[in-house]
Design a protein around this motif. Structure first.
Motif, PDB file in Angstrom:
ATOM      1  N   GLY A 124      48.392  35.612  30.717  1.00  0.00           N
ATOM      2  CA  GLY A 124      48.848  35.446  32.094  1.00  0.00           C
ATOM      3  C   GLY A 124      47.676  35.118  32.982  1.00  0.00           C
ATOM      4  O   GLY A 124      46.534  34.996  32.524  1.00  0.00           O
ATOM      5  N   PRO A 125      47.933  34.959  34.267  1.00  0.00           N
ATOM      6  CA  PRO A 125      46.822  34.685  35.191  1.00  0.00           C
ATOM      7  C   PRO A 125      45.874  35.866  35.255  1.00  0.00           C
ATOM      8  O   PRO A 125      46.282  37.015  35.107  1.00  0.00           O
ATOM      9  N   PHE A 126      44.606  35.576  35.450  1.00  0.00           N
ATOM     10  CA  PHE A 126      43.560  36.583  35.594  1.00  0.00           C
ATOM     11  C   PHE A 126      43.401  37.421  34.318  1.00  0.00           C
ATOM     12  O   PHE A 126      43.024  38.589  34.374  1.00  0.00           O
ATOM     13  N   GLU A 127      43.700  36.814  33.166  1.00  0.00           N
ATOM     14  CA  GLU A 127      43.574  37.532  31.897  1.00  0.00           C
ATOM     15  C   GLU A 127      42.126  37.953  31.650  1.00  0.00           C
ATOM     16  O   GLU A 127      41.854  39.091  31.268  1.00  0.00           O
ATOM     17  N   ASP A 128      41.188  37.030  31.870  1.00  0.00           N
ATOM     18  CA  ASP A 128      39.772  37.364  31.660  1.00  0.00           C
ATOM     19  C   ASP A 128      39.317  38.423  32.658  1.00  0.00           C
ATOM     20  O   ASP A 128      38.547  39.325  32.322  1.00  0.00           O
ATOM     21  N   ALA A 129      39.808  38.322  33.904  1.00  0.00           N
ATOM     22  CA  ALA A 129      39.442  39.312  34.917  1.00  0.00           C
ATOM     23  C   ALA A 129      39.976  40.687  34.542  1.00  0.00           C
ATOM     24  O   ALA A 129      39.317  41.706  34.762  1.00  0.00           O
TER      25      ALA A 129
END
Length: 278
Positions: free
Chosen positions: A138-143
């Motif tokens: 999903g969005p911001f997975e790395d974050a």
């Protein structure tokens, strides 16, 4: 210096200092030791590293009021020259401590540029990890992955061991052959964060490839995956784009005007849109 201060934030003395009740009120010219944040935890026997950390916490707790070198020396049972050297070392480490000269002057710290220690319990750390693990792509997975690593890094060794033990008693069931998912491109995340118009090549359900300029408004998670909801400048209307159908994406230098999600939200009777709670 910054790494040393971060390590000492996990010592037992730090926790004692944070738990001491700080009572705000009129201060006499020479405050009593029990009016300081760290009064019951610090004294002559404390090493310099712990004292440096305690100095920052003391100044942050009483900001915007100031503490003189004499007051701080009284608290930590050292000389004013020692306090001045400690403050100088913290300033060199880029801690935002400011000094005012004069009879009513002293030291203060910019609270907007500092944070209190983040002390996660083992259960809190596991709760965050479980919540993030339920959304693998999903969005911001790395974050999200970075956030968990920072939480673990900020915990004491004992709490890390306890958290990992607790995590070992949690299981997340998922299909053996999980459906293929497509990661959200970081460029789309960037457009949302920076509120920039996004130029995309989109493959619609009919197999037609079109180029559009989109004013991104929100990410939306649905039963079929992640969607980008925004204002399409080609159609001059709100549109919902499946992320896995976005073939190419480029952030433009154009700032997207603010739009409320409620004004362009798609009507889905059996689903309710929720905002993450922070």
């Amino acid at each position: 210096m910054q790494q040393t201060l971060r390590r000492t934030s996990l010592t037992r003395n730090m926790f004692k200092m944070i738990l001491v009740t700080y009572k705000i009120g009129p201060h006499p010219r020479n405050p009593r030791p029990d009016q300081f944040v760290g009064a019951r935890s610090y004294g002559r026997h404390v090493n310099r590293t712990d004292r440096l950390y305690a100095l920052v916490e003391e100044l942050r707790a009483c900001a915007p009021r100031r503490r003189s070198a004499r007051e701080l020396a009284l608290l930590y049972e050292v000389s004013t020259r020692t306090i001045e050297r400690d403050i100088g070392a913290l300033q060199q480490a880029r801690v935002p401590i400011y000094a005012d000269a004069g009879r009513s002057g002293g030291y203060t710290v910019d609270k907007s540029l500092t944070l209190p220690p983040l002390n996660f319990t083992p259960a809190e750390a596991v709760a965050v990890a479980v919540a993030l693990a339920q959304v693998n792509v999903g969005p911001f997975e790395d974050a999200a992955r970075s956030a968990v690593q920072k939480i673990v890094a900020a915990m004491s060794e004992r709490n890390v061991i306890a958290a990992r033990d607790l995590a070992g008693r949690v299981r997340l069931l998922e299909p053996v052959a999980a459906a293929e998912t497509v990661a959200v491109p970081s460029v789309i995340e960037q457009a949302i964060v920076e509120r920039r118009v996004l130029r995309i090549c989109y493959l619609d359900r009919g197999g037609n490839l079109t180029e559009r300029d989109i004013e991104p408004v929100v990410f939306m998670a649905g039963p079929s995956g992640w969607y980008l909801v925004g204002w399409c400048r080609v159609r001059n209307a709100a549109r919902c784009f499946r992320v896995d159908r976005i073939q190419q994406a480029e952030v433009t230098g154009v700032t997207a005007p603010p739009r409320a999600f409620e004004d362009i939200a798609p009507c889905i009777p059996d689903l309710v849109a929720r905002t993450p709670v922070l």
